[in-house]
Design an enzyme around this catalytic site. Structure first.
Site, PDB file in Angstrom:
ATOM      1  N   HIS A 159      -3.485   2.261   5.435  1.00 16.62           N
ATOM      2  CA  HIS A 159      -4.658   1.391   5.525  1.00 16.62           C
ATOM      3  C   HIS A 159      -4.805   0.491   4.315  1.00 16.62           C
ATOM      4  O   HIS A 159      -5.470  -0.541   4.386  1.00 16.62           O
ATOM      5  CB  HIS A 159      -5.925   2.244   5.678  1.00 16.62           C
ATOM      6  CG  HIS A 159      -7.172   1.430   5.753  1.00 16.62           C
ATOM      7  ND1 HIS A 159      -7.432   0.591   6.805  1.00 16.62           N
ATOM      8  CD2 HIS A 159      -8.203   1.283   4.892  1.00 16.62           C
ATOM      9  CE1 HIS A 159      -8.596  -0.027   6.601  1.00 16.62           C
ATOM     10  NE2 HIS A 159      -9.080   0.385   5.443  1.00 16.62           N
ATOM     11  N   CYS A 160      -4.189   0.823   3.189  1.00 17.54           N
ATOM     12  CA  CYS A 160      -4.483   0.112   1.944  1.00 17.54           C
ATOM     13  C   CYS A 160      -3.530  -1.036   1.628  1.00 17.54           C
ATOM     14  O   CYS A 160      -3.931  -2.193   1.574  1.00 17.54           O
ATOM     15  CB  CYS A 160      -4.491   1.098   0.777  1.00 17.54           C
ATOM     16  SG  CYS A 160      -5.839   2.297   0.844  1.00 17.54           S
ATOM     17  N   ILE A 161      -2.259  -0.735   1.386  1.00 17.14           N
ATOM     18  CA  ILE A 161      -1.356  -1.732   0.809  1.00 17.14           C
ATOM     19  C   ILE A 161      -1.120  -2.930   1.733  1.00 17.14           C
ATOM     20  O   ILE A 161      -1.064  -4.061   1.253  1.00 17.14           O
ATOM     21  CB  ILE A 161      -0.023  -1.081   0.401  1.00 17.14           C
ATOM     22  CG1 ILE A 161      -0.286   0.095  -0.550  1.00 17.14           C
ATOM     23  CG2 ILE A 161       0.872  -2.095  -0.313  1.00 17.14           C
ATOM     24  CD1 ILE A 161       0.960   0.825  -0.976  1.00 17.14           C
TER      25      ILE A 161
END
Length: 447
Positions: A277-279
């Site tokens: 979900h982040c990078i």
């Protein structure tokens, strides 16, 4: 004594005495571990989620998040420190409310704050004096003090006087057994001095290390910076991989040798694309916000372009290998993608490049399947609805050897790679998994 002092002193006292009731909205990879951490810190926690299946699972004592062992979940439930509900009217019972909902991108790669905004509206309906509201979802600088604050103040209550507002970025790393929520240093900030003090008091009671920063916008920028750093460095080694590939140089050997330098180098590794979900998402929150200041983010956007292009590069290498080694076109080939999860040893497919790889194989006329010991079936996703319901193939010699090629996208530890090297006529390895295990065959191609 002013109204502000009265509400601050009351809430601060409740936190110090562990009598403050906490609410955590969103019981996913961030919210459920956070709930357990707060409960184990001695607070009573109510978890909120719009998905009734999660509530049913929790009520039955079943954990659906690997980072939360069922033993821990049931200990906190039995002690009366944790319960879960879909009833958002109970938010009024909570003294501290943490928002842990998704912050995805739109189809045009702009920030999608709909989950944060809708959650803030649900809180605003029940907001009462003396509550601390915390946003943990990753977002662009200015979200907490901007749209979240505006929505909450639509209740008629005033931030900093009637209620308090803070930001503390989540730092979960699924599958990492070296850290848990309580041992990861927690960056905290608040809108104003009183909110900042409450943030330090609350999180300081449940995690080992609190890292205060000067403002909510600074805390929001901290999380973006952490993930932009990773995205840019991964893009660099992905580009180096392509360049060195053309030169006949093994980028994995280069990195292994370079990392022996005891200073000035930090190893990052190439792959078939970014997942989680982040990078793949967070850098675009910053590039979007920077437009407000007429400032380009060319470096970040270029990294995004390189990482986004990796699945297509891998499929090109697959097609080339099929043609050269087997004399078959990809359009006539049957390909197995090994590993559906975005990282090894977890059942998490958020933004997984494996989904894109499956889609690209099918787009080019090939037949595509997958094997993943952690994921039996592809669930509904927003972008890959055509893949819904596809099931993991059996891990047998008969099943695996029936494929023309196996594309290793995720290097799960629980896979017998020696057997795979024997069973498959062609293996495309995007993770250097065979070399790391000392398995060398002419049928194994690095990509």
């Amino acid at each position: 004594m002013t109204s502000k002092s009265s509400h601050f002193e009351s809430l601060h006292s409740l936190i110090e005495q562990r009598r403050a009731k906490a609410g955590v909205i969103g019981l996913g990879y961030v919210g459920l571990p956070l709930s357990m951490t707060i409960a184990r810190g001695g607070f009573q926690v109510t978890g909120f989620d719009i998905d009734p299946d999660k509530i049913v699972s929790i009520d039955a004592g079943r954990s659906y998040i690997e980072a939360v062992p069922e033993k821990v979940l049931n200990e906190e439930r039995a002690a009366g420190r944790f319960e879960a509900t879909c009833d958002f009217s109970r938010l009024s019972e909570c003294d501290v409310i943490a928002i842990c909902v998704p912050t995805p991108l739109t189809r045009h790669r702009d920030p999608d704050l709909s989950f944060v905004e809708n959650t803030s509206r649900e809180i605003a309906k029940r907001l009462r004096p003396g509550q601390l509201v915390v946003l943990e979802s990753t977002t662009y600088p200015g979200t907490t003090d901007g749209p979240v604050k505006r929505i909450l103040e639509d209740s008629g209550l005033v931030c900093g006087t009637d209620f308090f507002l803070g930001f503390s970025p989540e730092r979960e790393d699924p599958g990492n057994r070296d850290f848990e929520t309580s041992t990861i240093p927690k960056v905290v900030a608040g809108e104003g001095e009183a909110a900042a003090e409450l943030m330090k008091a609350f999180y300081g009671a449940v995690v080992k290390t609190v890292v205060p920063v000067s403002s909510n916008a600074t805390a929001e920028a901290v999380k973006l910076t952490e993930n932009v750093f990773r995205a840019v460095n991964i893009a660099l080694v992905n580009e180096l991989k392509i360049v060195y590939e053309a030169m006949g140089i093994d980028v994995w050997e280069v990195i292994d040798a370079a990392k022996t330098k005891p200073f000035g180098f930090m190893p990052f590794y190439p792959g078939p694309g970014l997942g989680g979900h982040c990078i793949p998402i967070d850098p675009f929150y910053l590039t979007w916000k920077s437009r407000e200041y007429d400032l380009p983010t060319r470096f970040i956007e270029l990294a995004g372009e390189i990482n986004t292009a990796m699945p297509r590069h891998v499929i090109s290498r697959l097609a080339e290998a099929l043609d050269v080694r087997l004399g078959k076109a990809l359009s006539r080939s049957n390909v197995l993608v090994l590993g559906l999860a975005y990282k090894k040893n977890v059942p998490d497919i958020r933004e997984s490049p494996s989904l894109k790889l499956l889609e690209l194989i099918i787009e080019r006329g090939g037949r595509a399947s997958y094997f993943d010991p952690h994921i039996a079936e592809i669930p509904r996703t927003r972008e890959y609805s055509a893949l819904k319901g596809m099931r993991s193939v059996p891990w047998t010699k008969e099943s695996i050897s029936a494929f023309d090629a196996v594309l290793v996208a995720t290097d799960h530890d629980g896979v017998d790679y020696a057997a795979l090297a024997e069973w498959s006529p062609l293996v495309i390895d995007t993770r250097n998994v065979f070399a790391r295990r000392g398995i060398a065959r002419e049928t194994i191609i690095k990509a």
